[in-house]
Write an enzyme that holds these catalytic residues in place. Structure first.
Site, PDB file in Angstrom:
ATOM      1  N   THR A  71       0.830  -1.199   0.000  1.00  0.00           N
ATOM      2  CA  THR A  71       0.000   0.000   0.000  1.00  0.00           C
ATOM      3  C   THR A  71       0.863   1.247   0.000  1.00  0.00           C
ATOM      4  O   THR A  71       0.620   2.201  -0.757  1.00  0.00           O
ATOM      5  CB  THR A  71      -0.948  -0.003   1.216  1.00  0.00           C
ATOM      6  OG1 THR A  71      -1.844  -1.106   1.109  1.00  0.00           O
ATOM      7  CG2 THR A  71      -1.753   1.293   1.289  1.00  0.00           C
ATOM      8  N   GLN A 180       0.219  -9.965  -5.726  1.00  0.00           N
ATOM      9  CA  GLN A 180      -0.200 -11.365  -5.843  1.00  0.00           C
ATOM     10  C   GLN A 180       0.676 -12.143  -6.821  1.00  0.00           C
ATOM     11  O   GLN A 180       0.750 -13.371  -6.752  1.00  0.00           O
ATOM     12  CB  GLN A 180      -1.664 -11.449  -6.270  1.00  0.00           C
ATOM     13  CG  GLN A 180      -2.644 -10.908  -5.247  1.00  0.00           C
ATOM     14  CD  GLN A 180      -2.590 -11.637  -3.915  1.00  0.00           C
ATOM     15  OE1 GLN A 180      -2.149 -12.782  -3.825  1.00  0.00           O
ATOM     16  NE2 GLN A 180      -3.041 -10.979  -2.863  1.00  0.00           N
ATOM     17  N   GLY A 203       5.766  -8.239   1.528  1.00  0.00           N
ATOM     18  CA  GLY A 203       6.441  -9.445   1.956  1.00  0.00           C
ATOM     19  C   GLY A 203       5.519 -10.510   2.514  1.00  0.00           C
ATOM     20  O   GLY A 203       5.765 -11.705   2.339  1.00  0.00           O
ATOM     21  N   CYS A 326      -8.768  -6.671   2.649  1.00  0.00           N
ATOM     22  CA  CYS A 326      -8.850  -5.241   2.951  1.00  0.00           C
ATOM     23  C   CYS A 326     -10.264  -4.706   2.864  1.00  0.00           C
ATOM     24  O   CYS A 326     -10.515  -3.559   3.209  1.00  0.00           O
ATOM     25  CB  CYS A 326      -7.928  -4.468   2.014  1.00  0.00           C
ATOM     26  SG  CYS A 326      -6.180  -4.866   2.261  1.00  0.00           S
TER      27      CYS A 326
END
Length: 402
Positions: A71, A180, A203, A326
């Site tokens: 993000t 992804q 990570g 999210c």
């Protein structure tokens, strides 16, 4: 427990923990300090940078910027581009991006930027004609398109999209959120993705800890810092580097690169799962027929609610999800599935199963064994389901069986 929610987060590998441990207690020094011991931390930082660059096929290790998560990396690339190129006011993204990109684009839109959101077809594939038409030489600032969708696993042709972008106007920046894709498919920023200016990933999606991410920033790409405060990361991100987590991320990248050889095994397990689920009446696989990640299945169970399925799976010790972690607090249907025009009888009943190298055939067989009863029991409670006929009540709502 059977864990099939690896697109949300992954278990940290023991080898990753072992690699990190010395940097908490023994080599705890600030890498910017001048004394001799601190050089150990600084060396670990640069070695990790080189390992991540190799993992991504990046031309230079100096193009790797460590952040707290994808993000932050996404915001740094997109917001940083706006600060460095104030005369360009047009941004292109897609309707199926992660909220980390979509929410930022909404904010930029409120600030006066014009945003084009390119749609997808019913398989989740991007509308290439609409994309080409949206590009504006001299005005488009940046294109931000994910490498692979987090809900369906559909892979976007980043090589083609970025090449078209640069052929249209070499000054248009190209960013891809590869959160992804990293560790699930090969990435080569020197050759195949040579037109990509920025690439992000986290990570914790590939068995490193939460709280560390990467932004690849190609040399020459115009971008201003997102965080100020120090000279760290060559002046591109202020703040003392999180050495233990960066070391762990680098180790996870090494393992992920080695695990790419297991792609066929994971694909076979995914296909086994899908074959079992498709034996249940009125089930479809969202994205089936598109190029997809080997680990991701998004199954739509018509006439029932996803929350009920997840609750029943949890009782069997099976972890899955109904979409992006999210947005799990929202009752709204997935924006990805709505963009794919998934019918309302299934959009609330779609479940994502995401595998990893640790997933076994026994795990898959357990899911396949329990799902028919779960679905049958939930359909008994559905207002759309006729229990006597074992079919939808309203014949106009019938969908083609698989």
């Amino acid at each position: 427990m059977i864990y099939l929610d690896n697109n949300a987060t992954t278990r940290v590998y023991e080898d990753v923990v072992n690699a990190m441990t010395p940097y908490f207690s023994d080599i705890y020094y600030n890498p910017s300090s001048m004394y001799e011991e601190a050089k150990l931390s600084a060396a670990a930082l640069e070695t990790s940078r080189e390992k991540v660059a190799h993992f991504l096929g990046a031309p230079k290790a100096s193009e790797i910027l460590f952040t707290s998560c994808a993000t932050e990396s996404n915001s740094t690339a997109i917001r940083g581009a706006t600060l460095a190129n104030p005369s360009r006011r047009h941004i292109i993204t897609t309707t199926v991006e992660h909220p980390a990109v979509l929410a930022l684009c909404e904010e930029l839109e409120r600030e006066g930027y014009e945003i084009d959101r390119i749609g997808v077809d019913d398989k989740g594939k991007i509308d290439m004609k609409a994309f080409v038409k949206a590009l504006r030489p001299g005005n488009t600032l940046i294109v931000s398109i994910m490498a692979a969708n987090n809900e369906t696993g559909v892979i976007f042709p980043i090589d083609r999209l970025s090449a078209i972008t640069k052929a249209t106007d070499p000054h248009i920046l190209f960013h891809t959120d590869a959160t992804q894709a990293a560790g699930k498919m090969p990435i080569d920023l020197t050759d195949q993705w040579k037109h990509v200016d920025f690439l992000s990933f986290s990570g914790h999606k590939l068995h490193a800890p939460k709280g560390v991410g990467v932004l690849f920033m190609r040399t020459g790409a115009a971008c201003r810092p997102f965080l100020y405060g120090g000279h760290q990361e060559r002046g591109r991100r202020g703040g003392t580097e999180n050495i233990p987590y960066i070391v762990g991320l680098a180790k996870a990248c090494e393992i992920a690169e080695d695990n790419l050889k297991d792609t066929d095994k994971i694909t076979q397990l995914r296909d086994r799962l899908e074959a079992g689920l498709l034996k249940i009446p009125y089930v479809v696989i969202n994205g089936l027929g598109a190029n997809r990640l080997p680990n991701t299945t998004n199954a739509a169970f018509h006439y029932i609610e996803g929350e009920g399925i997840l609750y029943q799976l949890d009782l069997h010790g099976i972890c899955a999800s109904s979409g992006s972690a999210c947005t799990s607090g929202s009752l709204d249907p997935s924006h990805v599935l709505r963009a794919m025009h998934v019918p309302f009888t299934a959009v609330h009943g779609s479940i994502r199963f995401s595998l990893s190298s640790e997933t076994t055939q026994d795990d898959i067989d357990k899911v396949v064994a329990v799902m028919p009863e779960i679905v049958a029991n939930l359909r008994k409670l559905s207002p759309y389901w006729d229990n006597e006929k074992q079919a939808p009540r309203d014949m106009d709502l019938i969908v083609e069986k698989n």
